[in-house]
Design a protein around this motif. Sequence first.
Motif, PDB file in Angstrom:
ATOM      1  N   ALA A 194       0.834  -1.200   0.000  1.00 53.01           N
ATOM      2  CA  ALA A 194       0.000   0.000   0.000  1.00 53.01           C
ATOM      3  C   ALA A 194       0.871   1.254   0.000  1.00 53.01           C
ATOM      4  O   ALA A 194       1.914   1.298   0.652  1.00 53.01           O
ATOM      5  N   ALA A 195       0.417   2.290  -0.723  1.00 51.85           N
ATOM      6  CA  ALA A 195       1.195   3.529  -0.834  1.00 51.85           C
ATOM      7  C   ALA A 195       1.091   4.395   0.405  1.00 51.85           C
ATOM      8  O   ALA A 195       1.996   5.164   0.706  1.00 51.85           O
ATOM      9  N   GLY A 196      -0.017   4.284   1.162  1.00 51.79           N
ATOM     10  CA  GLY A 196      -0.234   5.143   2.321  1.00 51.79           C
ATOM     11  C   GLY A 196      -1.305   6.180   2.038  1.00 51.79           C
ATOM     12  O   GLY A 196      -1.737   6.361   0.892  1.00 51.79           O
ATOM     13  N   ASN A 197      -1.741   6.896   3.089  1.00 53.39           N
ATOM     14  CA  ASN A 197      -2.865   7.818   2.984  1.00 53.39           C
ATOM     15  C   ASN A 197      -2.520   9.190   3.566  1.00 53.39           C
ATOM     16  O   ASN A 197      -1.957   9.278   4.658  1.00 53.39           O
ATOM     17  N   ARG A 198      -2.883  10.232   2.844  1.00 53.07           N
ATOM     18  CA  ARG A 198      -2.673  11.582   3.370  1.00 53.07           C
ATOM     19  C   ARG A 198      -3.501  11.809   4.634  1.00 53.07           C
ATOM     20  O   ARG A 198      -3.086  12.530   5.537  1.00 53.07           O
ATOM     21  N   GLY A 199      -4.674  11.221   4.680  1.00 52.65           N
ATOM     22  CA  GLY A 199      -5.521  11.391   5.846  1.00 52.65           C
ATOM     23  C   GLY A 199      -4.908  10.852   7.111  1.00 52.65           C
ATOM     24  O   GLY A 199      -5.306  11.229   8.225  1.00 52.65           O
ATOM     25  N   SER A 200      -3.932   9.973   6.978  1.00 54.50           N
ATOM     26  CA  SER A 200      -3.227   9.421   8.132  1.00 54.50           C
ATOM     27  C   SER A 200      -1.882  10.094   8.350  1.00 54.50           C
ATOM     28  O   SER A 200      -1.088   9.627   9.170  1.00 54.50           O
ATOM     29  N   GLY A 201      -1.617  11.142   7.577  1.00 52.79           N
ATOM     30  CA  GLY A 201      -0.376  11.886   7.746  1.00 52.79           C
ATOM     31  C   GLY A 201       0.742  11.494   6.812  1.00 52.79           C
ATOM     32  O   GLY A 201       1.864  11.976   6.959  1.00 52.79           O
ATOM     33  N   THR A 202       0.470  10.626   5.839  1.00 48.75           N
ATOM     34  CA  THR A 202       1.498  10.199   4.896  1.00 48.75           C
ATOM     35  C   THR A 202       1.421  11.067   3.642  1.00 48.75           C
ATOM     36  O   THR A 202       0.538  10.872   2.806  1.00 48.75           O
ATOM     37  N   LYS A 225     -10.675   8.958 -10.017  1.00 46.37           N
ATOM     38  CA  LYS A 225      -9.770  10.078  -9.794  1.00 46.37           C
ATOM     39  C   LYS A 225      -8.902   9.801  -8.566  1.00 46.37           C
ATOM     40  O   LYS A 225      -9.350   9.176  -7.602  1.00 46.37           O
ATOM     41  N   ALA A 226      -7.675  10.297  -8.607  1.00 48.47           N
ATOM     42  CA  ALA A 226      -6.766  10.081  -7.487  1.00 48.47           C
ATOM     43  C   ALA A 226      -7.389  10.587  -6.195  1.00 48.47           C
ATOM     44  O   ALA A 226      -7.877  11.713  -6.120  1.00 48.47           O
ATOM     45  N   SER A 227      -7.386   9.742  -5.185  1.00 51.50           N
ATOM     46  CA  SER A 227      -7.982  10.099  -3.907  1.00 51.50           C
ATOM     47  C   SER A 227      -7.116  11.132  -3.182  1.00 51.50           C
ATOM     48  O   SER A 227      -5.890  11.016  -3.156  1.00 51.50           O
ATOM     49  N   VAL A 228      -7.754  12.109  -2.566  1.00 49.67           N
ATOM     50  CA  VAL A 228      -7.027  13.151  -1.853  1.00 49.67           C
ATOM     51  C   VAL A 228      -6.606  12.651  -0.473  1.00 49.67           C
ATOM     52  O   VAL A 228      -5.439  12.737  -0.094  1.00 49.67           O
ATOM     53  N   GLU A 229      -7.549  12.102   0.288  1.00 43.13           N
ATOM     54  CA  GLU A 229      -7.268  11.666   1.650  1.00 43.13           C
ATOM     55  C   GLU A 229      -6.840  10.209   1.726  1.00 43.13           C
ATOM     56  O   GLU A 229      -6.021   9.840   2.566  1.00 43.13           O
ATOM     57  N   ALA A 230      -7.403   9.368   0.865  1.00 44.85           N
ATOM     58  CA  ALA A 230      -7.174   7.927   0.963  1.00 44.85           C
ATOM     59  C   ALA A 230      -6.122   7.439  -0.019  1.00 44.85           C
ATOM     60  O   ALA A 230      -6.233   6.358  -0.593  1.00 44.85           O
ATOM     61  N   SER A 231      -5.084   8.240  -0.214  1.00 43.54           N
ATOM     62  CA  SER A 231      -3.939   7.839  -1.022  1.00 43.54           C
ATOM     63  C   SER A 231      -2.828   8.846  -0.774  1.00 43.54           C
ATOM     64  O   SER A 231      -2.959   9.757   0.034  1.00 43.54           O
ATOM     65  N   THR A 232      -1.733   8.664  -1.479  1.00 40.92           N
ATOM     66  CA  THR A 232      -0.618   9.594  -1.388  1.00 40.92           C
ATOM     67  C   THR A 232       0.065   9.623  -2.748  1.00 40.92           C
ATOM     68  O   THR A 232      -0.541   9.241  -3.748  1.00 40.92           O
ATOM     69  N   GLN A 233       1.311  10.041  -2.815  1.00 43.45           N
ATOM     70  CA  GLN A 233       1.987  10.130  -4.103  1.00 43.45           C
ATOM     71  C   GLN A 233       3.438   9.715  -3.969  1.00 43.45           C
ATOM     72  O   GLN A 233       3.995   9.678  -2.876  1.00 43.45           O
ATOM     73  N   GLY A 234       4.050   9.389  -5.116  1.00 46.05           N
ATOM     74  CA  GLY A 234       5.450   8.995  -5.117  1.00 46.05           C
ATOM     75  C   GLY A 234       5.824   8.338  -6.426  1.00 46.05           C
ATOM     76  O   GLY A 234       4.976   7.771  -7.130  1.00 46.05           O
ATOM     77  N   ILE A 235       7.111   8.397  -6.763  1.00 43.81           N
ATOM     78  CA  ILE A 235       7.570   7.859  -8.039  1.00 43.81           C
ATOM     79  C   ILE A 235       7.593   6.341  -8.045  1.00 43.81           C
ATOM     80  O   ILE A 235       7.769   5.730  -9.104  1.00 43.81           O
ATOM     81  N   THR A 236       7.413   5.699  -6.889  1.00 47.77           N
ATOM     82  CA  THR A 236       7.442   4.242  -6.855  1.00 47.77           C
ATOM     83  C   THR A 236       6.064   3.614  -7.026  1.00 47.77           C
ATOM     84  O   THR A 236       5.954   2.380  -7.053  1.00 47.77           O
ATOM     85  N   TRP A 258     -14.934   1.290   4.765  1.00 50.32           N
ATOM     86  CA  TRP A 258     -13.638   1.844   5.181  1.00 50.32           C
ATOM     87  C   TRP A 258     -12.876   2.380   3.984  1.00 50.32           C
ATOM     88  O   TRP A 258     -13.113   1.962   2.843  1.00 50.32           O
ATOM     89  N   PRO A 259     -11.943   3.309   4.204  1.00 46.67           N
ATOM     90  CA  PRO A 259     -11.143   3.864   3.111  1.00 46.67           C
ATOM     91  C   PRO A 259      -9.667   3.515   3.280  1.00 46.67           C
ATOM     92  O   PRO A 259      -9.224   3.054   4.324  1.00 46.67           O
ATOM     93  N   GLY A 260      -8.891   3.789   2.228  1.00 50.32           N
ATOM     94  CA  GLY A 260      -7.437   3.705   2.330  1.00 50.32           C
ATOM     95  C   GLY A 260      -6.799   2.792   1.306  1.00 50.32           C
ATOM     96  O   GLY A 260      -7.432   1.868   0.776  1.00 50.32           O
TER      97      GLY A 260
END
Length: 418
Positions: A194-202, A225-236, A258-260
Amino acid sequence: MRRLARLAALALALVVLTGATPTPTPTETPTVREREYWIADLGIDKAWAATKGKGVTIAVLDKGIVEGPPAFAGVVGGADMSGVGAPNGRKPVDVKERDHGSWVASMAAARDTGDQGEMIGVAPEASLLSVSLGFGDLAAVPFDEQVAKGIVWAVDHGADIINLSFTTGRQSWPESWDDAFLYAMTHDVLIVVAAGNRGSGTTSVGAPATIPGVLTVGGVDPKGKASVEASTQGITIGVAAPSEELLGIGADGTLSVWPGTSGAAPIVAGVAALVEAAHPGISAIDVMNRIIKTAKKPADVSKVPDPLYGYGVIDAHAAVTADVPSVTKNPMGDLAAWVKVNRRQEAGPLPTQTAAPVEVPPLPPVETQPEAGSSFLPSAEELRTGTLPLFALCGAGILVVLGVIAAVRRARSARVRR
């Protein structure tokens, strides 16, 4: 206006005469299967025409898959790495989030009970391994050690795919993970993270999503569409999958929303199981390659991989059925090469002697030099050429001066007598 009033009165009279009462149009409540929008949107239902994942084993390294619910009848083994869980890995280690491991497992491979009111997993005929981990102070074993041992255990007990729905929040990872992840990769096991979630501080991907060679999953909303809270970003990030309005079967057997990306990852792990089951003998890197090469690139993305979507949103039907050439290298990176460059390696054995030693003739003896005298005393040469002539000249000069002085005195004495 009067005409409208007459029509209204006539309608009321008809209602009174017939005894009819107007009824609202019934609203049908969607079934649980219909709420699993990703099944149709990602072409998973079409992929089921070829396979439902039978013969493939997914290891879930999480907080433990609970025992009891029929949805988890596919669990064939497990172990605890935390030191505080059940030996079979089926006791949820975390008290506050004890549902997490079960939610993840249900997304990947909840069994098909035949009831439209019950949840079904992406690969409902795949087997599951429950490897329970303890996070933070809940465990008696350091987390880094739990993960490393859990991966090795899963590989040794038949896992074809390993799902890791957690993040450390840091880009680097301990050296002990190098050997564990390489162990899985060299044993042809696919690792989905999993890439992680912005809503959890990632705010950006962290390990293990930063490790070369794993398949990192970002999240999208139901519209793709890319989730704002339930995802994050990165080149990997390799691909994206739904991470909002997900369903999961909890530790008590009830259904939750549930989300994420913790839920997006097992969707991809389930699709990977479908691909492996549909193509017996396929390598892990070819499974990964099929998934990323058949992913759908969003319309507003010009170049892939994209830091939000990776190569695109996963397409299960295409991943299973498309004609995708085989590859020889991991499309998501080479961990072995990374380790070789970035980790300090132990010195290898000393080279062996390949030629006989060459004999060198001894050097001539060193000529002895006369011992040097005191630097304050003149040498013999200095006495002969400098010091003695200097004394002679000085002596003659003194005699001349004395003679002159004596002559001057006699002259003065003679004047006085006169």
